[in-house]
Design a protein around this motif. Sequence first.
Motif, PDB file in Angstrom:
ATOM      1  N   SER A 121     171.130  36.785  34.715  1.00 27.17           N
ATOM      2  CA  SER A 121     169.803  36.655  35.315  1.00 27.17           C
ATOM      3  C   SER A 121     169.686  37.521  36.563  1.00 27.17           C
ATOM      4  N   SER A 122     168.451  37.801  36.906  1.00 22.49           N
ATOM      5  CA  SER A 122     168.152  38.568  38.118  1.00 22.49           C
ATOM      6  C   SER A 122     167.126  37.804  38.925  1.00 22.49           C
ATOM      7  N   VAL A 123     167.081  38.073  40.219  1.00 20.91           N
ATOM      8  CA  VAL A 123     166.136  37.398  41.107  1.00 20.91           C
ATOM      9  C   VAL A 123     165.710  38.376  42.192  1.00 20.91           C
ATOM     10  N   THR A 124     164.498  38.230  42.660  1.00 20.69           N
ATOM     11  CA  THR A 124     164.032  39.001  43.808  1.00 20.69           C
ATOM     12  C   THR A 124     163.335  38.043  44.750  1.00 20.69           C
ATOM     13  N   PHE A 125     163.405  38.326  46.046  1.00 16.91           N
ATOM     14  CA  PHE A 125     162.743  37.477  47.025  1.00 16.91           C
ATOM     15  C   PHE A 125     162.476  38.244  48.299  1.00 16.91           C
ATOM     16  N   GLU A 126     161.480  37.754  49.042  1.00 11.51           N
ATOM     17  CA  GLU A 126     161.182  38.296  50.355  1.00 11.51           C
ATOM     18  C   GLU A 126     162.205  37.703  51.313  1.00 11.51           C
ATOM     19  N   ALA A 127     162.948  38.558  51.973  1.00 13.49           N
ATOM     20  CA  ALA A 127     164.083  38.120  52.786  1.00 13.49           C
ATOM     21  C   ALA A 127     163.724  37.934  54.257  1.00 13.49           C
ATOM     22  N   LYS A 128     162.444  37.653  54.544  1.00  9.28           N
ATOM     23  CA  LYS A 128     161.998  37.490  55.932  1.00  9.28           C
ATOM     24  C   LYS A 128     162.297  36.099  56.481  1.00  9.28           C
ATOM     25  N   VAL A 129     162.946  35.259  55.675  1.00  9.70           N
ATOM     26  CA  VAL A 129     163.336  33.911  56.094  1.00  9.70           C
ATOM     27  C   VAL A 129     164.845  33.779  55.952  1.00  9.70           C
ATOM     28  N   ALA A 130     165.425  32.760  56.588  1.00  7.39           N
ATOM     29  CA  ALA A 130     166.859  32.523  56.461  1.00  7.39           C
ATOM     30  C   ALA A 130     167.202  32.326  54.982  1.00  7.39           C
ATOM     31  N   HIS A 131     168.343  32.863  54.581  1.00 12.65           N
ATOM     32  CA  HIS A 131     168.763  32.736  53.197  1.00 12.65           C
ATOM     33  C   HIS A 131     170.282  32.733  53.126  1.00 12.65           C
ATOM     34  N   ALA A 132     170.801  32.215  52.008  1.00 13.89           N
ATOM     35  CA  ALA A 132     172.247  32.121  51.835  1.00 13.89           C
ATOM     36  C   ALA A 132     172.593  32.277  50.367  1.00 13.89           C
ATOM     37  N   TYR A 133     173.825  32.712  50.131  1.00 11.98           N
ATOM     38  CA  TYR A 133     174.359  32.897  48.796  1.00 11.98           C
ATOM     39  C   TYR A 133     175.546  31.951  48.689  1.00 11.98           C
ATOM     40  N   ARG A 134     175.552  31.109  47.651  1.00  7.95           N
ATOM     41  CA  ARG A 134     176.589  30.078  47.549  1.00  7.95           C
ATOM     42  C   ARG A 134     177.098  29.992  46.113  1.00  7.95           C
ATOM     43  N   ASN A 135     178.379  29.729  45.988  1.00  8.07           N
ATOM     44  CA  ASN A 135     178.982  29.513  44.680  1.00  8.07           C
ATOM     45  C   ASN A 135     179.394  28.051  44.584  1.00  8.07           C
ATOM     46  N   ASP A 136     178.606  27.251  43.854  1.00  9.18           N
ATOM     47  CA  ASP A 136     178.913  25.838  43.651  1.00  9.18           C
ATOM     48  C   ASP A 136     179.731  25.621  42.386  1.00  9.18           C
ATOM     49  N   GLY A 137     179.994  26.687  41.636  1.00 14.84           N
ATOM     50  CA  GLY A 137     180.703  26.570  40.366  1.00 14.84           C
ATOM     51  C   GLY A 137     182.204  26.639  40.533  1.00 14.84           C
ATOM     52  N   ASP A 138     182.894  26.761  39.392  1.00 16.55           N
ATOM     53  CA  ASP A 138     184.358  26.805  39.423  1.00 16.55           C
ATOM     54  C   ASP A 138     184.903  28.154  38.971  1.00 16.55           C
ATOM     55  N   GLU A 139     184.025  29.165  38.883  1.00  8.96           N
ATOM     56  CA  GLU A 139     184.456  30.528  38.582  1.00  8.96           C
ATOM     57  C   GLU A 139     183.793  31.480  39.574  1.00  8.96           C
ATOM     58  N   PRO A 140     184.392  32.652  39.800  1.00  7.76           N
ATOM     59  CA  PRO A 140     183.791  33.595  40.744  1.00  7.76           C
ATOM     60  C   PRO A 140     182.386  34.019  40.306  1.00  7.76           C
ATOM     61  N   VAL A 141     181.524  34.282  41.294  1.00  4.13           N
ATOM     62  CA  VAL A 141     180.214  34.880  41.042  1.00  4.13           C
ATOM     63  C   VAL A 141     180.355  36.368  41.340  1.00  4.13           C
ATOM     64  N   LEU A 142     180.034  37.190  40.352  1.00  4.86           N
ATOM     65  CA  LEU A 142     180.020  38.631  40.530  1.00  4.86           C
ATOM     66  C   LEU A 142     178.569  39.065  40.423  1.00  4.86           C
ATOM     67  N   MET A 143     178.078  39.736  41.456  1.00  3.81           N
ATOM     68  CA  MET A 143     176.668  40.125  41.469  1.00  3.81           C
ATOM     69  C   MET A 143     176.486  41.453  42.181  1.00  3.81           C
ATOM     70  N   THR A 144     175.375  42.084  41.884  1.00  5.90           N
ATOM     71  CA  THR A 144     174.967  43.312  42.544  1.00  5.90           C
ATOM     72  C   THR A 144     173.651  43.015  43.244  1.00  5.90           C
ATOM     73  N   MET A 145     173.526  43.485  44.488  1.00  5.20           N
ATOM     74  CA  MET A 145     172.337  43.205  45.277  1.00  5.20           C
ATOM     75  C   MET A 145     171.807  44.499  45.886  1.00  5.20           C
ATOM     76  N   ALA A 146     170.488  44.677  45.825  1.00  9.24           N
ATOM     77  CA  ALA A 146     169.815  45.774  46.498  1.00  9.24           C
ATOM     78  C   ALA A 146     168.970  45.182  47.615  1.00  9.24           C
TER      79      ALA A 146
END
Length: 190
Positions: free
Chosen positions: A158-183
């Motif tokens: 999946s992909s997601v886009t958002f306006e980053a003008k507010v506080a934000h965080a990236y979290r891994n609640d799962g049991d495997e690594p999250v591999l992602m690319t971000m622009a």
Amino acid sequence: MTDLDQLTQSLARNLKRWRAERGYTLDALAARAGVSRGMIIQIEQARTNPSVGTTVKLADALGVSITTLLDYEQGPQVRVVGPGEAVRMWSTEAGSHTTLLVGAEAPGPFELWDWRLMPGDESASDPHPPGATELIHVAEGELTLVVDGTEHRVPAGSSVTFEAKVAHAYRNDGDEPVLMTMAVSIPLGH
């Protein structure tokens, strides 16, 4: 191809490119420039050669010089960043890390990041300037994206886009690594 044909083709290509980079619809550019939507369509399809006045209005509305809008001799600038040249920006003892893959200044800072977020890890970010946008593609695992206090689950593929003008965080609640690319795109002047 005559010089005029080459100029018409260059203007069509550059107008489309700069309009897309600015995120302007045809109607938005028409309103900003005071040029009809139909005229912009004809220019982008290289079906007309507009007056100098119209070209100046379009350049001003896009925030570029008329030279930039008409340029056809300068080729695209290419910068290859090899694997050993990417910059590690953040890491944890658990093995999470981010790497700045490449960045540009068009029309403001524009960066591409490679992320590895280990289970249980989180990275928080302060708000970016108004107009900042982030795009993320999750290749493996499930990202929990928290934007302005609201959690969003972003599963692998999946992909997601958002306006980053507010506080934000990236979290891994799962049991495997999250591999992602971000622009990340920050508007000019910030």
